[in-house]
Design an enzyme around this catalytic site. Structure first.
Site, PDB file in Angstrom:
ATOM      1  N   GLU A 179       0.841  -1.188   0.000  1.00 30.66           N
ATOM      2  CA  GLU A 179       0.000   0.000   0.000  1.00 30.66           C
ATOM      3  C   GLU A 179       0.879   1.243   0.000  1.00 30.66           C
ATOM      4  O   GLU A 179       1.849   1.334   0.756  1.00 30.66           O
ATOM      5  CB  GLU A 179      -0.918   0.020   1.227  1.00 30.66           C
ATOM      6  CG  GLU A 179      -1.816   1.254   1.269  1.00 30.66           C
ATOM      7  CD  GLU A 179      -2.843   1.195   2.375  1.00 30.66           C
ATOM      8  OE1 GLU A 179      -3.830   0.458   2.204  1.00 30.66           O
ATOM      9  OE2 GLU A 179      -2.642   1.873   3.399  1.00 30.66           O
ATOM     10  N   ARG A 202     -15.891   2.644   2.127  1.00 26.95           N
ATOM     11  CA  ARG A 202     -16.727   3.753   2.580  1.00 26.95           C
ATOM     12  C   ARG A 202     -15.868   4.963   2.895  1.00 26.95           C
ATOM     13  O   ARG A 202     -16.206   6.097   2.565  1.00 26.95           O
ATOM     14  CB  ARG A 202     -17.532   3.352   3.816  1.00 26.95           C
ATOM     15  CG  ARG A 202     -18.543   4.423   4.229  1.00 26.95           C
ATOM     16  CD  ARG A 202     -18.987   4.285   5.663  1.00 26.95           C
ATOM     17  NE  ARG A 202     -17.902   4.568   6.604  1.00 26.95           N
ATOM     18  CZ  ARG A 202     -18.069   4.650   7.921  1.00 26.95           C
ATOM     19  NH1 ARG A 202     -19.263   4.448   8.441  1.00 26.95           N
ATOM     20  NH2 ARG A 202     -17.044   4.900   8.704  1.00 26.95           N
TER      21      ARG A 202
END
Length: 313
Positions: free
Chosen positions: A25, A115
């Site tokens: 990441e 989200r």
């Protein structure tokens, strides 16, 4: 030596078992100077042959220009495949649609549907998408519109999974139901949030499989070398590092010993999870390659075959 071009040649050169998936990441740079440093990190990580790198995005996509900058660099200057984060909170359906189209136009074929962190006092407005599930559905809608661009193929859509109860969830059962809904909406795989005990990942996997989830669930790891970072992660996620680990890191004689302690802990954790049948590992790098490479150097990924998750071996 030329690459194999015939079926017999391909059969002879195909590996008997592939190593577990490997991914990292990355955060978009905040300045031109930090982007220069990030390019150096990317070049070091690329040398390990990861399957993809994920590119994070803030809620509301306030750093969209930097996200696109990093994504375009990965696509144009490396052989890596970007998995770009999409967060639904703070963006309308129309805005998210425009971002998805822009990413497809640039050649992105992997999206992580999230989200996003909900800010205190935030209330949904207008056409804002409240959860990851309807965001996945939107991605699949755009995919169907752009099937010619994709040559009849599909986007790869990832989602988040939680070994520990989500801070806003009433129960782990509710978390499992949400994961089921994400897969039914079109998710292909999940990446877990951070955890510090192999049993936490194994319990998540057991709950998910019992509920009917069949997509791969990739464990996410942070190289546990920085006690301040671990404390901050606990504040954000509610998942605290073991006290013994924090104590050992804080009382280490110097940075070198601290790094050895953290890398050893991370390697031991990853080994136990891979032995339990995890399909790969995802390393949260915090844009630093040194600790991630230390972890990989200590792991012999080729000794693990990609066995089905849930196989007790």
């Amino acid at each position: 030596m030329t690459a194999p071009t015939t079926l017999p040649e391909l059969e002879r050169t195909a590996p008997a078992a592939r190593r577990p998936a490997l991914s990292y990441e990355l955060f978009p740079a905040r300045s031109d100077l930090s982007f220069d440093r990030l390019r150096t990190t990317i070049s070091h990580l690329e040398a390990t042959g990861p399957d993809y790198v994920s590119v994070t995005s803030r809620a509301g996509h306030g750093n969209l220009a930097r996200v696109l900058e990093l994504t375009e660099h990965v696509l144009a200057e490396t052989a890596l495949r970007p998995l770009v984060h999409l967060t639904s909170i703070g963006s309308t359906r129309a805005q998210l649609t425009a971002i998805i189209h822009a990413l497809l136009d640039r050649g992105v074929r992997g999206l992580l549907a999230l989200r996003g962190d909900q800010m205190p006092g935030h209330s949904l407005e207008g056409d804002e998408i409240p959860f990851a599930r309807p965001l996945i559905e939107l991605i699949r809608e755009v995919e169907r519109e752009r099937t010619a661009v994709l040559a009849g193929g599909r986007l790869s859509v990832g989602v988040a999974a939680y070994p520990h109860r989500h801070p806003e969830s009433p129960t782990t059962r509710h978390d499992t139901e949400v994961l089921v809904a994400k897969e039914r909406a079109g998710a292909d795989f999940a990446i877990t949030q951070v955890f510090f005990e192999a049993s936490s990942y194994c319990a998540l996997l057991e709950r998910a499989r019992a509920a009917g989830v069949r997509m791969p669930i990739v464990p996410g790891f942070v190289p546990a070398t920085d006690p301040r970072r671990l404390v901050r992660l606990a504040e954000l996620s509610g998942v605290g590092a073991p006290r013994r680990l924090l104590h050992d890191l804080e009382t280490a004689a110097d940075d070198a010993e601290r790094r050895r302690i953290g890398v050893r802990f991370t390697v031991d954790l990853a080994t136990r999870v891979l032995d339990a049948g995890a399909p790969g590992l995802h390393l949260f790098t915090f844009n630093s390659h040194a600790e991630a490479l230390d972890v990989l150097d200590a792991l012999n990924l080729d000794r693990w075959s990609t066995t089905p998750q849930g196989d007790p071996r």
